[in-house]
Design an enzyme around this catalytic site. Structure first.
Site, mmCIF file in Angstrom:
data_model
loop_
_atom_site.group_PDB
_atom_site.id
_atom_site.type_symbol
_atom_site.label_atom_id
_atom_site.label_comp_id
_atom_site.label_asym_id
_atom_site.label_seq_id
_atom_site.Cartn_x
_atom_site.Cartn_y
_atom_site.Cartn_z
ATOM 1 N N SER A 30 2.306 2.646 -2.537
ATOM 2 C CA SER A 30 3.520 2.299 -3.293
ATOM 3 C C SER A 30 3.654 3.051 -4.605
ATOM 4 O O SER A 30 4.406 2.645 -5.489
ATOM 5 C CB SER A 30 3.556 0.788 -3.561
ATOM 6 O OG SER A 30 2.339 0.320 -4.116
ATOM 7 N N GLY A 33 8.053 7.081 -3.274
ATOM 8 C CA GLY A 33 8.807 7.000 -2.031
ATOM 9 C C GLY A 33 9.202 5.607 -1.588
ATOM 10 O O GLY A 33 9.571 4.754 -2.402
ATOM 11 N N SER A 80 7.732 4.075 12.063
ATOM 12 C CA SER A 80 8.748 5.128 12.086
ATOM 13 C C SER A 80 9.435 5.087 13.435
ATOM 14 O O SER A 80 8.866 4.602 14.418
ATOM 15 C CB SER A 80 8.089 6.497 11.880
ATOM 16 O OG SER A 80 8.967 7.548 12.251
ATOM 17 N N TYR A 118 1.129 12.265 14.490
ATOM 18 C CA TYR A 118 1.871 11.307 13.660
ATOM 19 C C TYR A 118 2.604 10.301 14.543
ATOM 20 O O TYR A 118 2.546 9.092 14.308
ATOM 21 C CB TYR A 118 2.863 12.054 12.770
ATOM 22 C CG TYR A 118 3.823 11.145 12.027
ATOM 23 C CD1 TYR A 118 3.422 10.480 10.869
ATOM 24 C CD2 TYR A 118 5.125 10.953 12.485
ATOM 25 C CE1 TYR A 118 4.296 9.636 10.201
ATOM 26 C CE2 TYR A 118 6.009 10.121 11.814
ATOM 27 C CZ TYR A 118 5.588 9.464 10.667
ATOM 28 O OH TYR A 118 6.445 8.628 10.002
ATOM 29 N N GLY A 173 7.373 3.192 -0.398
ATOM 30 C CA GLY A 173 6.501 2.141 -0.911
ATOM 31 C C GLY A 173 6.883 1.695 -2.304
ATOM 32 O O GLY A 173 6.897 0.492 -2.610
ATOM 33 N N THR A 204 0.847 -1.197 0.000
ATOM 34 C CA THR A 204 0.000 0.000 0.000
ATOM 35 C C THR A 204 0.883 1.247 0.000
ATOM 36 O O THR A 204 2.031 1.218 0.460
ATOM 37 C CB THR A 204 -0.951 0.028 1.208
ATOM 38 O OG1 THR A 204 -0.203 0.240 2.404
ATOM 39 C CG2 THR A 204 -1.745 -1.267 1.305
#
Length: 267
Positions: A15, A18, A143, A156, A20, A13
């Site tokens: 994709s 970047g 992250s 985030y 992905g 997903t």
């Protein structure tokens, strides 16, 4: 090393660009057939074309995973075309820069919708199918903010912590099914989005526009990294490809960092 991914079917997903896109291209190079998901038809089709031109196999699955109907359409397209999914890389997400003082409740809800609930939608739709295969890999892209919250992006950071927690819960839920669930947590990675973000900082700081200078100044501002450099999308993609492979069957419920040593912790 042969990662034994030839013939495997993967959905990545987010994709269309970047990290992905790098993950999708790396899986395709290893022999997997990859479904490219994104909201922009042109960008999705470009990644598909790039993979096909390099001798790989890919298909487009365009849709907005924050919407129930679109998520269903994406999964239906992939399952009908490929007949199944062996590998799910839950990568779609957004990185809004808003502090506690200017992020509203609505901003928090929107970011959880994009970074958490979109993953939940895909998982709810695919888990019953993946269990029947008795083999599978689920990889959530989080992250280092999930364990070291960023002051300028509280919502985030909270969503990324949720992603990590989800994988641990999934690994326990899927015990004995042959399906593993893990998290890969990147640090600063030089993507198109990162470049836009860094150039805004460069303008504020007077660093100029030369990307190599901006990257060096950014590293200095961070206090450096043990790796001595910022990450590239391929750094993340290479780890994801291994974790997605049959060789990684004993890795389960883990949070694997790709952050150049930025996160100072032993776990």
């Amino acid at each position: 090393m042969d990662l034994q991914l030839k013939g495997k079917r993967a959905l990545v997903t987010g994709s269309s660009s970047g990290i992905g896109a790098a993950i999708a291209k790396t899986l395709a190079k290893e022999g997997a057939t990859v479904a490219i998901q994104g909201r922009n038809h042109q960008k999705v089709n470009q990644v598909v074309q790039d993979i096909v031109e390099q001798g790989g196999y890919a298909l487009a699955a365009t849709g907005d995973l924050t919407q129930n109907e679109d998520a269903q359409k994406v999964i239906d397209t992939v399952l009908e075309t490929l007949g199944g999914i062996d590998i799910l890389v839950n990568n779609a997400g957004a990185y809004p820069l808003q502090s506690w003082t200017n992020a509203t409740v609505e901003d928090w809800i929107e970011n959880f919708e994009t970074n958490v609930f979109s993953m939940v939608r895909v998982l709810n739709l695919l888990l019953p199918h993946m269990k029947t295969l008795e083999w599978g890999r689920i990889i959530q892209i989080s992250s280092n903010a999930g364990v070291q919250a960023f002051p300028g992006a509280p919502h985030y950071s909270a969503t990324k912590a949720a992603n990590i927690n989800m994988s641990v819960s999934l690994a326990k839920e899927l015990s004995g099914t042959g399906v593993t669930a893990n998290t890969v947590s990147p640090g600063p990675i030089v993507t198109e989005g990162w470049i836009d973000f860094a150039q805004d900082i460069a303008q504020e700081q007077g660093w100029g526009t030369d990307l190599e200078v901006v990257k060096r100044k950014f590293l200095e501002m961070m206090g450096g990294l043990p790796s001595g450099r910022l990450g590239e999308p391929e750094d993340v993609a290479n780890l994801v490809a291994f974790v997605a492979s049959p060789l990684a069957g004993y890795i389960n419920g883990a949070n694997l960092r790709v952050d150049g040593g930025q996160t100072p912790t032993v776990n």
